[in-house]
Design a protein around this motif. Structure first.
Motif, PDB file in Angstrom:
ATOM      1  N   SER A 210       0.857  -1.175   0.000  1.00 50.05           N
ATOM      2  CA  SER A 210       0.000   0.000   0.000  1.00 50.05           C
ATOM      3  C   SER A 210       0.899   1.232   0.000  1.00 50.05           C
ATOM      4  N   GLN A 211       0.287   2.393  -0.254  1.00 50.68           N
ATOM      5  CA  GLN A 211       1.081   3.619  -0.242  1.00 50.68           C
ATOM      6  C   GLN A 211       1.671   3.863   1.147  1.00 50.68           C
ATOM      7  N   GLU A 212       0.902   3.551   2.175  1.00 48.59           N
ATOM      8  CA  GLU A 212       1.380   3.774   3.541  1.00 48.59           C
ATOM      9  C   GLU A 212       2.615   2.930   3.831  1.00 48.59           C
ATOM     10  N   VAL A 213       2.572   1.651   3.456  1.00 46.31           N
ATOM     11  CA  VAL A 213       3.720   0.768   3.671  1.00 46.31           C
ATOM     12  C   VAL A 213       4.916   1.253   2.855  1.00 46.31           C
ATOM     13  N   PHE A 214       4.667   1.650   1.612  1.00 42.23           N
ATOM     14  CA  PHE A 214       5.754   2.129   0.768  1.00 42.23           C
ATOM     15  C   PHE A 214       6.441   3.333   1.406  1.00 42.23           C
ATOM     16  N   PHE A 215       5.667   4.323   1.869  1.00 45.07           N
ATOM     17  CA  PHE A 215       6.245   5.516   2.475  1.00 45.07           C
ATOM     18  C   PHE A 215       7.129   5.149   3.667  1.00 45.07           C
ATOM     19  N   GLN A 216       6.623   4.261   4.483  1.00 43.32           N
ATOM     20  CA  GLN A 216       7.353   3.866   5.687  1.00 43.32           C
ATOM     21  C   GLN A 216       8.653   3.142   5.332  1.00 43.32           C
ATOM     22  N   GLU A 217       8.562   2.189   4.410  1.00 44.04           N
ATOM     23  CA  GLU A 217       9.739   1.378   4.074  1.00 44.04           C
ATOM     24  C   GLU A 217      10.746   2.154   3.212  1.00 44.04           C
ATOM     25  N   PHE A 218      10.244   3.049   2.363  1.00 41.03           N
ATOM     26  CA  PHE A 218      11.163   3.821   1.517  1.00 41.03           C
ATOM     27  C   PHE A 218      12.009   4.759   2.370  1.00 41.03           C
ATOM     28  N   ARG A 219      11.426   5.353   3.413  1.00 46.15           N
ATOM     29  CA  ARG A 219      12.207   6.211   4.307  1.00 46.15           C
ATOM     30  C   ARG A 219      13.284   5.393   5.033  1.00 46.15           C
ATOM     31  N   LYS A 220      12.909   4.178   5.478  1.00 47.22           N
ATOM     32  CA  LYS A 220      13.900   3.294   6.120  1.00 47.22           C
ATOM     33  C   LYS A 220      15.016   2.957   5.130  1.00 47.22           C
ATOM     34  N   PHE A 221      14.610   2.616   3.919  1.00 43.29           N
ATOM     35  CA  PHE A 221      15.545   2.233   2.855  1.00 43.29           C
ATOM     36  C   PHE A 221      16.556   3.350   2.615  1.00 43.29           C
ATOM     37  N   LEU A 222      16.065   4.581   2.480  1.00 43.94           N
ATOM     38  CA  LEU A 222      16.962   5.712   2.222  1.00 43.94           C
ATOM     39  C   LEU A 222      17.856   5.992   3.426  1.00 43.94           C
ATOM     40  N   ALA A 223      17.360   5.782   4.620  1.00 47.94           N
ATOM     41  CA  ALA A 223      18.187   5.987   5.808  1.00 47.94           C
ATOM     42  C   ALA A 223      19.358   5.003   5.827  1.00 47.94           C
ATOM     43  N   ILE A 224      19.079   3.746   5.445  1.00 45.28           N
ATOM     44  CA  ILE A 224      20.148   2.740   5.395  1.00 45.28           C
ATOM     45  C   ILE A 224      21.142   3.087   4.285  1.00 45.28           C
ATOM     46  N   ILE A 225      20.625   3.514   3.121  1.00 49.96           N
ATOM     47  CA  ILE A 225      21.507   3.912   2.016  1.00 49.96           C
ATOM     48  C   ILE A 225      22.381   5.095   2.431  1.00 49.96           C
ATOM     49  N   THR A 226      21.815   6.033   3.188  1.00 48.16           N
ATOM     50  CA  THR A 226      22.594   7.162   3.695  1.00 48.16           C
ATOM     51  C   THR A 226      23.768   6.659   4.523  1.00 48.16           C
ATOM     52  N   GLN A 227      23.509   5.683   5.379  1.00 45.45           N
ATOM     53  CA  GLN A 227      24.587   5.114   6.192  1.00 45.45           C
ATOM     54  C   GLN A 227      25.634   4.412   5.317  1.00 45.45           C
ATOM     55  N   GLN A 228      25.154   3.699   4.290  1.00 46.51           N
ATOM     56  CA  GLN A 228      26.083   3.026   3.373  1.00 46.51           C
ATOM     57  C   GLN A 228      26.981   4.037   2.674  1.00 46.51           C
ATOM     58  N   LEU A 229      26.394   5.165   2.246  1.00 47.81           N
ATOM     59  CA  LEU A 229      27.169   6.190   1.544  1.00 47.81           C
ATOM     60  C   LEU A 229      28.165   6.870   2.470  1.00 47.81           C
ATOM     61  N   GLN A 230      27.828   6.980   3.737  1.00 44.68           N
ATOM     62  CA  GLN A 230      28.776   7.562   4.682  1.00 44.68           C
ATOM     63  C   GLN A 230      30.027   6.699   4.796  1.00 44.68           C
ATOM     64  N   GLY A 231      29.832   5.378   4.732  1.00 47.14           N
ATOM     65  CA  GLY A 231      30.975   4.473   4.812  1.00 47.14           C
ATOM     66  C   GLY A 231      31.643   4.230   3.470  1.00 47.14           C
ATOM     67  N   HIS A 232      30.883   4.388   2.378  1.00 47.41           N
ATOM     68  CA  HIS A 232      31.407   4.143   1.033  1.00 47.41           C
ATOM     69  C   HIS A 232      30.975   5.274   0.088  1.00 47.41           C
ATOM     70  N   PRO A 233      31.581   6.459   0.217  1.00 45.75           N
ATOM     71  CA  PRO A 233      31.202   7.565  -0.680  1.00 45.75           C
ATOM     72  C   PRO A 233      31.406   7.182  -2.146  1.00 45.75           C
ATOM     73  N   VAL A 234      30.551   7.719  -2.992  1.00 45.01           N
ATOM     74  CA  VAL A 234      30.600   7.412  -4.421  1.00 45.01           C
ATOM     75  C   VAL A 234      30.979   8.685  -5.183  1.00 45.01           C
ATOM     76  N   ILE A 235      31.968   8.559  -6.075  1.00 45.81           N
ATOM     77  CA  ILE A 235      32.393   9.695  -6.900  1.00 45.81           C
ATOM     78  C   ILE A 235      31.619   9.649  -8.214  1.00 45.81           C
ATOM     79  N   VAL A 236      30.953  10.739  -8.530  1.00 47.66           N
ATOM     80  CA  VAL A 236      30.105  10.802  -9.725  1.00 47.66           C
ATOM     81  C   VAL A 236      30.504  11.993 -10.586  1.00 47.66           C
ATOM     82  N   ALA A 237      30.628  11.749 -11.884  1.00 46.15           N
ATOM     83  CA  ALA A 237      30.844  12.827 -12.852  1.00 46.15           C
ATOM     84  C   ALA A 237      29.487  13.255 -13.382  1.00 46.15           C
ATOM     85  N   HIS A 238      29.162  14.516 -13.167  1.00 45.14           N
ATOM     86  CA  HIS A 238      27.846  15.032 -13.567  1.00 45.14           C
ATOM     87  C   HIS A 238      28.001  16.052 -14.689  1.00 45.14           C
ATOM     88  N   THR A 239      27.214  15.878 -15.741  1.00 45.49           N
ATOM     89  CA  THR A 239      27.145  16.890 -16.793  1.00 45.49           C
ATOM     90  C   THR A 239      25.684  17.176 -17.096  1.00 45.49           C
TER      91      THR A 239
END
Length: 380
Positions: A210-239
């Motif tokens: 449901s939309q409610e479950v998605f909102f809840q889990e997507f925020r958790k997902f992004l929080a975990i990804i934030t932690q992953q990026l803190q430990g493993h920063p990614v270098i990106v070339a943007h144009t």
């Protein structure tokens, strides 16, 4: 004119102490005669596999491939039009006649090519971003989070999708502006996204949502990804580039510069009894591309479609031979047709390419020492 999104990304890069690659280092190298001489010596020795002091057509091929990669062309063999450009780059070295070139000839042509690349980077710099979770966390805590995620959910939810499918589809909608490296990149998927998924409840991932479950889990997902990026920063070339036809308009309004450019491309095409085949008009048009702020043919699909339509409108693809006057008239008509299309419907193209450590690049041959960052194949 640079749009606000690109300016925002650049500000983030500078705020985080990142790099804007604007061609100045390449230009500085070429203009320093002693340093450029040593650079050419090193590259020439690398290419001259038989050690005879000259570069054969075969030995030049890696340099030609690197130049194509550096200007954003697809690999040789994947596009007939791109192959035309590769042939033209090779002809720049060999003048279409020589079986091999000397070091001084190689240096002269390479100098012209690198200065052209520097000019292109000055006009359209590459922003090197270090994505470390800071901006993603800022996004999830900001007022824009809920409305943007609601819009994303409406796009990715299909009625029978599982939570896993929706989370991954939603993640691909996030960009460097949100603080997310390209999720379609294999390294990012393997080292950032998949480990984050494993920390979510496995049972929930395969269930309808449901939309409610998605909102809840997507925020958790992004929080975990934030932690992953803190430990493993990614270098990106943007144009980010916007093709709006303004470069063509500027050229067409300056008869002196237009005539000079048309004379130059006419001199460079093969001729038979003062005529050339219409197929070479495409090659000539591509040689003019940088002068009118267009990408090389094969690099941006949307712009290719505009160019193809312009050729069709000018009837420039019927295979007939044309003389100098007809050749220049057709090119001018094609430029005008492309300008009108782009003026009415500008094309914006953004690429975000992960630069892996150690930095891998198909263009190491052209990179000054120490290597300057070059962009890998666009990830999104």
């Amino acid at each position: 004119m640079e749009n606000s999104h690109h300016q925002q990304v650049r500000r983030k890069g500078r705020r985080n102490g990142e790099v804007v690659v604007d061609g100045s280092e390449i230009r500085k190298l070429v203009e320093n005669k002693e340093a450029f001489g040593k650079f050419v010596e090193q590259k020439f020795r690398l290419l001259d596999t038989d050690g005879d002091g000259r570069l054969s057509v075969g030995e030049l091929q890696p340099a030609v491939a690197d130049i194509g990669a550096a200007i954003g062309l697809p690999a040789r063999g994947s596009s007939a039009q791109a192959d035309h450009i590769y042939s033209e780059v090779l002809n720049e070295f060999t003048q279409g006649k020589k079986e091999s070139v000397s070091k001084s000839e190689f240096q002269r042509v390479l100098s012209d090519i690198l200065l052209g690349m520097a000019a292109g980077l000055k006009r359209d710099p590459i922003v090197i971003l270090r994505i470390n979770g800071e901006d993603l966390n800022e996004f999830t805590e900001s007022p824009r989070y809920e409305p943007e995620v609601a819009a994303i959910f409406s796009q990715v939810e299909s009625g029978n999708s599982t939570l896993r499918q929706c989370l991954l589809a939603a993640l691909r909608q996030l960009t460097v502006d949100h603080g997310m490296p390209p999720a379609s990149d294999s390294w990012v998927m393997e080292n950032i996204v998949e480990p984050a998924l494993q920390e979510l409840h496995a049972d929930n991932l395969e269930q309808p949502l449901s939309q409610e479950v998605f909102f809840q889990e997507f925020r958790k997902f992004l929080a975990i990804i934030t932690q992953q990026l803190q430990g493993h920063p990614v270098i990106v070339a943007h144009t980010e580039n916007t093709f709006d036809g303004s470069g063509i308009k500027k050229l067409l309004s300056n008869k002196f510069e237009l005539d000079k450019l048309l004379d130059s491309v006419w001199r460079g095409v093969p001729k038979d009894k003062d005529k050339t085949a219409k197929e070479f008009i495409r090659v000539a048009f591509d040689r003019m591309a940088d002068s009118v702020n267009l990408p090389p043919y094969g690099a941006v699909e949307q712009v290719d479609a505009v160019v193809n339509e312009a050729f069709k409108m000018a009837k420039a693809d019927d295979g007939k031979a044309v003389d100098e006057t007809q050749f220049k008239k057709l090119l001018t008509e094609i430029l005008g047709a492309a300008m009108l299309q782009l003026d009415g419907n500008p094309i914006s193209v953004s690429t975000n390419s992960v630069l892996h450590e150690p930095m891998s690049t198909s263009s190491t041959l052209l990179s000054p020492s120490p290597p300057s960052p070059m962009v890998s194949s666009p990830s999104e």
